[in-house]
Enzyme design. Structure first.
Site: not given
Length: 467
Positions: A155, A358
């Site tokens: 993730h 991110d």
């Protein structure tokens, strides 16, 4: 239909699960059932041998958790996972905090989880392991004879080869991934980093079909950008209760919602907002910036530092530009219920999302989903967010390291005409509605089934060929 078995660090407990990973998977498991296995912290484990997994009834799927002692939580979670892997994967090798015993605890927790979980697995199960806490888990399951299809999804970003060299045990790190039939990453950038790391550090061979041949194993890697329940979040935003005015004298509201983490670029966005305010003094340009930053990992020094910096900058901006009835920055250091967040997103004219690195950033997608398509707001998005690959057509992409770039983005957002806002929002909405949470789950699991079958065929071929 094969049963889906999910592994993650946290098991969803309670009525309102939170966190991107848990929210993304909870709906899938609730609708189709299956088994979810993870960890939970306990004061101590009873007996001399390994404990059994603890059942948590009350959901439409089975939930089992392995107890971690405070010492294991410290070494496995706060230690190796979040003081070594997290900064490394986010391009901050300078923040690695390596202590004796962390690596051993990390691997031993994964080994024990495999040993306790193996008896609960069925021959036709599909296994889906999530995130950096559990990278070695498939390797440990394979050693126990588990032959099921096993997929992994990361993730967060995947690091470059030079970053991985900062790991003392980087050879084992590569070996762990070779146990997976499919490795799923958020972006094409991450896929390129993964292939580059295996070819540079592991001398892996890139095959014509895109797979990597590494130590006579075959690894399929691909990008599967995680989605959200776009329609459901839009409905929640539409049905959110009326919110009080965020400020009495601001013409526009800008919002940021992030965990208090150094990867999110929080001080950078405040400096960018400060630069905007210094450039534009007109009363009509007043913006109320609402920054929500829930605490996380507060025992780690790097997180203490980011909190101190953010509080100092908030006070500095308010002291310089605040006025009677006007506070430029409203900083909230606690969690806000998801339903209320949906309403805040819909109310906000601008979202400022500035991560330095991110994996995806679901806040960007949630903001788009929450908007009124007749009068939508503007998304200002860091080019280093994974979401930038999907939302580039509609978002204002900025460089979070450059305060002038952020200030320019805010200026463009403030002055953007309605027709352009509608066009940009429509492009982003089309993307997140099409590639939603259901698409992400179905696409990954279908790809895993194909990858597992292909890997078994290749293994059989090379075994017959005597390689």
């Amino acid at each position: 239909m094969p049963r889906l078995v999910v592994f993650s660090n946290r098991v969803p407990l309670g009525d309102k699960p939170s966190g991107g990973l848990v929210v993304a998977l909870n709906d899938t498991m609730a609708s189709q059932g299956g088994l979810w296995i993870g960890t939970e912290t306990v004061k101590e484990r009873s007996g001399n041998g390994p404990d059994a997994l603890v059942n948590h009834p009350g959901a439409t799927f089975e939930r089992l958790a392995m107890g971690l002692t405070p010492e294991e939580q410290d070494g496995y979670y706060l230690g190796y996972s979040n003081s070594v892997l997290w900064p490394l994967f986010h391009g901050r090798a300078d923040l690695l905090s390596v202590s004796v015993g962390q690596f051993t605890t990390y691997t031993s927790v994964n080994r024990r989880l495999a040993e306790l979980s193996a008896p609960h697995l069925r021959p036709d199960d599909t296994i889906w392991i999530h995130d950096y806490h559990l990278i070695p888990l498939a390797h440990e399951l394979r050693k126990l004879g588990v032959r099921n299809p096993i997929g992994f999804f990361l993730h967060i970003p995947f690091p470059v080869a030079n970053g991985i060299r900062a790991l003392s045990d980087n050879a084992e790190f590569l070996d762990w991934f070779s146990a997976y039939d499919l490795v799923g990453l958020q972006t094409q950038r991450d896929v390129a980093n993964f292939i580059g790391a295996f070819r540079t550090l592991g001398r892996a061979e890139l095959l014509s079909d895109g797979r990597l041949r590494f130590n006579n194993d075959f690894i399929q890697v691909a990008s599967f950008p995680i989605g959200i329940d776009a329609t459901g979040f839009r409905t929640a935003a539409e049905q959110a209760p009326e919110l009080p005015e965020i400020t009495t004298s601001a013409q526009k509201v800008m919002i940021g919602v992030d965990r208090l983490d150094y990867s999110k670029g929080l001080p950078h966005r405040l400096r960018g907002f400060q630069a905007f305010l210094r450039e534009r003094h007109a009363e009509a340009d007043r913006i109320a910036f609402l920054q929500i930053a829930p605490p996380t990992r507060e025992d780690v020094q790097a997180y203490k530092d980011i909190r101190r910096d953010l509080e100092q900058l908030s006070g500095e901006v308010n002291g310089e530009f605040g006025d009677i009835g006007y506070m430029p920055v409203q900083y909230i250091h606690r969690s806000i219920p998801r339903a209320r967040l949906a309403g805040l997103f819909r109310r906000a004219d601008i979202a400022l999302v500035t991560p330095l690195n991110d994996g995806m950033n679901l806040v960007a997608k949630e903001y788009v989903a929450a908007q009124d398509e007749a009068d939508p707001g503007v998304l200002i998005l860091s080019r280093f967010a994974g979401a930038a690959e999907q939302l580039a057509e509609g978002a204002l992409l900025i460089n979070p390291y450059d305060a002038a770039s952020i200030a320019d983005g805010i200026t463009r957002a403030v002055t953007m005409p309605l027709d352009e806002r509608r066009t940009r929002h429509a492009a982003m909405w089309s993307e997140i509605a099409r590639h939603d949470n259901d698409w992400w789950t179905a696409t990954f699991l279908q790809s895993l089934a194909r990858a597992a079958a292909s890997r078994r065929t290749s293994e059989s071929f090379f075994a017959v060929a005597g390689e």
